[in-house]
Design a protein around this motif. Structure first.
Motif, mmCIF file in Angstrom:
data_model
loop_
_atom_site.group_PDB
_atom_site.id
_atom_site.type_symbol
_atom_site.label_atom_id
_atom_site.label_comp_id
_atom_site.label_asym_id
_atom_site.label_seq_id
_atom_site.Cartn_x
_atom_site.Cartn_y
_atom_site.Cartn_z
ATOM 1 N N PRO A 178 65.379 10.154 -127.198
ATOM 2 C CA PRO A 178 64.467 9.914 -127.946
ATOM 3 C C PRO A 178 63.432 9.003 -127.712
ATOM 4 C CG PRO A 178 66.308 8.343 -128.353
ATOM 5 C CD PRO A 178 66.641 9.194 -127.157
ATOM 6 N N ASP A 179 63.364 8.623 -126.327
ATOM 7 C CA ASP A 179 62.352 7.438 -125.886
ATOM 8 C C ASP A 179 61.100 8.323 -125.646
ATOM 9 O OD1 ASP A 179 64.107 5.326 -125.956
ATOM 10 O OD2 ASP A 179 65.088 6.140 -124.070
ATOM 11 N N VAL A 180 60.008 7.377 -125.494
ATOM 12 C CA VAL A 180 58.895 8.249 -125.435
ATOM 13 C C VAL A 180 57.813 7.334 -124.512
ATOM 14 C CG1 VAL A 180 56.559 8.829 -126.692
ATOM 15 C CG2 VAL A 180 58.773 9.027 -127.770
ATOM 16 N N GLY A 181 57.215 8.105 -123.641
ATOM 17 C CA GLY A 181 56.456 7.522 -122.483
ATOM 18 C C GLY A 181 56.327 8.042 -121.288
ATOM 19 N N GLU A 182 55.848 7.564 -120.147
ATOM 20 C CA GLU A 182 55.805 8.400 -118.733
ATOM 21 C C GLU A 182 55.294 7.410 -117.683
ATOM 22 O OE1 GLU A 182 52.359 11.583 -118.412
ATOM 23 O OE2 GLU A 182 53.074 11.889 -120.307
ATOM 24 N N THR A 183 55.593 7.866 -116.561
ATOM 25 C CA THR A 183 55.124 7.150 -115.349
ATOM 26 C C THR A 183 54.528 8.393 -114.559
ATOM 27 O OG1 THR A 183 55.332 5.696 -113.648
ATOM 28 C CG2 THR A 183 57.312 7.270 -114.082
ATOM 29 N N SER A 184 53.732 8.135 -113.549
ATOM 30 C CA SER A 184 53.075 9.205 -112.927
ATOM 31 C C SER A 184 53.750 9.538 -111.664
ATOM 32 C CB SER A 184 51.749 8.345 -112.141
ATOM 33 O OG SER A 184 51.035 7.548 -113.028
ATOM 34 N N PRO A 185 54.008 10.952 -111.880
ATOM 35 C CA PRO A 185 54.488 11.727 -110.571
ATOM 36 C C PRO A 185 53.707 12.135 -109.532
ATOM 37 C CG PRO A 185 53.966 13.284 -112.121
ATOM 38 C CD PRO A 185 53.187 11.844 -112.934
ATOM 39 N N TYR A 186 54.235 12.136 -108.368
ATOM 40 C CA TYR A 186 53.391 12.741 -107.074
ATOM 41 C C TYR A 186 54.152 13.793 -106.459
ATOM 42 C CZ TYR A 186 51.554 7.977 -107.168
ATOM 43 O OH TYR A 186 50.834 6.737 -107.588
ATOM 44 N N PRO A 187 53.124 14.811 -106.105
ATOM 45 C CA PRO A 187 53.797 15.873 -105.420
ATOM 46 C C PRO A 187 54.284 15.658 -104.213
ATOM 47 C CG PRO A 187 51.325 16.401 -106.262
ATOM 48 C CD PRO A 187 51.553 14.734 -106.297
ATOM 49 N N VAL A 188 55.533 16.620 -103.911
ATOM 50 C CA VAL A 188 56.307 16.020 -102.824
ATOM 51 C C VAL A 188 56.563 17.793 -102.017
ATOM 52 C CG1 VAL A 188 58.489 15.542 -101.799
ATOM 53 C CG2 VAL A 188 57.320 14.119 -103.646
ATOM 54 N N LYS A 189 56.620 17.604 -100.882
ATOM 55 C CA LYS A 189 56.734 18.721 -99.991
ATOM 56 C C LYS A 189 57.759 18.428 -98.901
ATOM 57 C CE LYS A 189 53.051 19.299 -96.983
ATOM 58 N NZ LYS A 189 51.826 20.119 -96.577
ATOM 59 N N ILE A 190 58.809 19.379 -98.297
ATOM 60 C CA ILE A 190 59.556 18.889 -97.295
ATOM 61 C C ILE A 190 59.404 20.066 -96.273
ATOM 62 C CG2 ILE A 190 61.719 18.525 -96.428
ATOM 63 C CD1 ILE A 190 62.743 18.040 -99.375
ATOM 64 N N GLU A 191 58.927 19.673 -94.853
ATOM 65 C CA GLU A 191 58.510 20.482 -94.019
ATOM 66 C C GLU A 191 59.306 20.059 -92.620
ATOM 67 O OE1 GLU A 191 54.573 20.910 -93.231
ATOM 68 O OE2 GLU A 191 54.435 22.178 -95.072
ATOM 69 N N SER A 192 60.270 21.052 -92.133
ATOM 70 C CA SER A 192 60.974 20.786 -90.920
ATOM 71 C C SER A 192 61.796 19.341 -91.003
ATOM 72 C CB SER A 192 59.894 20.590 -89.698
ATOM 73 O OG SER A 192 59.361 21.799 -89.583
ATOM 74 N N GLY A 193 62.327 19.062 -92.055
ATOM 75 C CA GLY A 193 63.230 17.863 -92.436
ATOM 76 C C GLY A 193 62.497 16.672 -92.486
ATOM 77 N N SER A 194 60.938 16.692 -92.767
ATOM 78 C CA SER A 194 60.379 15.500 -93.072
ATOM 79 C C SER A 194 59.760 15.463 -94.497
ATOM 80 C CB SER A 194 58.856 15.497 -92.023
ATOM 81 O OG SER A 194 59.389 15.141 -90.965
ATOM 82 N N VAL A 195 59.482 14.474 -94.916
ATOM 83 C CA VAL A 195 58.977 14.457 -96.534
ATOM 84 C C VAL A 195 57.595 13.863 -96.462
ATOM 85 C CG1 VAL A 195 59.282 13.310 -98.726
ATOM 86 C CG2 VAL A 195 61.560 13.827 -97.256
ATOM 87 N N PHE A 196 56.875 14.879 -97.341
ATOM 88 C CA PHE A 196 55.286 14.438 -97.309
ATOM 89 C C PHE A 196 55.210 14.302 -99.080
ATOM 90 C CE2 PHE A 196 55.684 16.722 -93.613
ATOM 91 C CZ PHE A 196 54.985 16.438 -92.764
ATOM 92 N N ILE A 197 54.267 13.193 -99.230
ATOM 93 C CA ILE A 197 53.620 13.032 -100.624
ATOM 94 C C ILE A 197 52.267 13.413 -100.664
ATOM 95 C CG2 ILE A 197 55.683 11.797 -101.406
ATOM 96 C CD1 ILE A 197 53.826 9.540 -101.531
ATOM 97 N N ARG A 198 51.557 13.714 -101.618
ATOM 98 C CA ARG A 198 50.212 13.869 -101.887
ATOM 99 C C ARG A 198 49.828 12.663 -102.703
ATOM 100 N NH1 ARG A 198 48.583 19.385 -103.993
ATOM 101 N NH2 ARG A 198 48.697 18.597 -106.064
ATOM 102 N N LEU A 199 48.772 12.134 -102.327
ATOM 103 C CA LEU A 199 48.257 10.940 -102.952
ATOM 104 C C LEU A 199 47.009 11.384 -103.461
ATOM 105 C CD1 LEU A 199 49.475 8.216 -100.419
ATOM 106 C CD2 LEU A 199 50.557 8.807 -102.554
#
Length: 102
Positions: free
Chosen positions: A81-102
């Motif tokens: 029942p809670d309301v609100g949100e925080t900002s998500p960031y896109p994520v991708k995994i390539e060859s075992g490495s984690v990348f985020i888009r800022l």
């Protein structure tokens, strides 16, 4: 132009765990699910700004350590029942490495 930042290897984020990334003035929390999906959210609960990186990952949400709000990892929205949100960031995994888009 896309701005992807390599942040770590997948193995550096424990399953059902988190890792915190500092980017300028922002703290970003990286979450890994039990099926190796990775999500990134601004490390701030929409309720009282609790550190989501210190919460418990369960399925596709994280529980804030301060007041037990559940935040969806995919979109950063509080679960009813809670309301609100925080900002998500896109994520991708390539060859075992984690990348985020800022």
């Amino acid at each position: 132009m896309e701005n992807w930042l390599k942040v770590c290897s997948l193995e550096e984020i424990p399953r059902l765990g988190t890792r915190q990334l500092k980017h300028g003035e922002k703290n970003i929390a990286l979450f890994r699910t039990d099926d190796d999906q990775v999500f990134a959210l601004l490390d701030r609960c929409p309720h009282k700004s609790g550190p989501l990186s210190q919460g418990i990952v369960c399925g596709r949400h994280v529980t804030c350590p301060l007041h037990n709000w559940n935040i969806a990892l995919e979109d950063g929205k509080a679960m009813a029942p809670d309301v609100g949100e925080t900002s998500p960031y896109p994520v991708k995994i390539e060859s075992g490495s984690v990348f985020i888009r800022l």
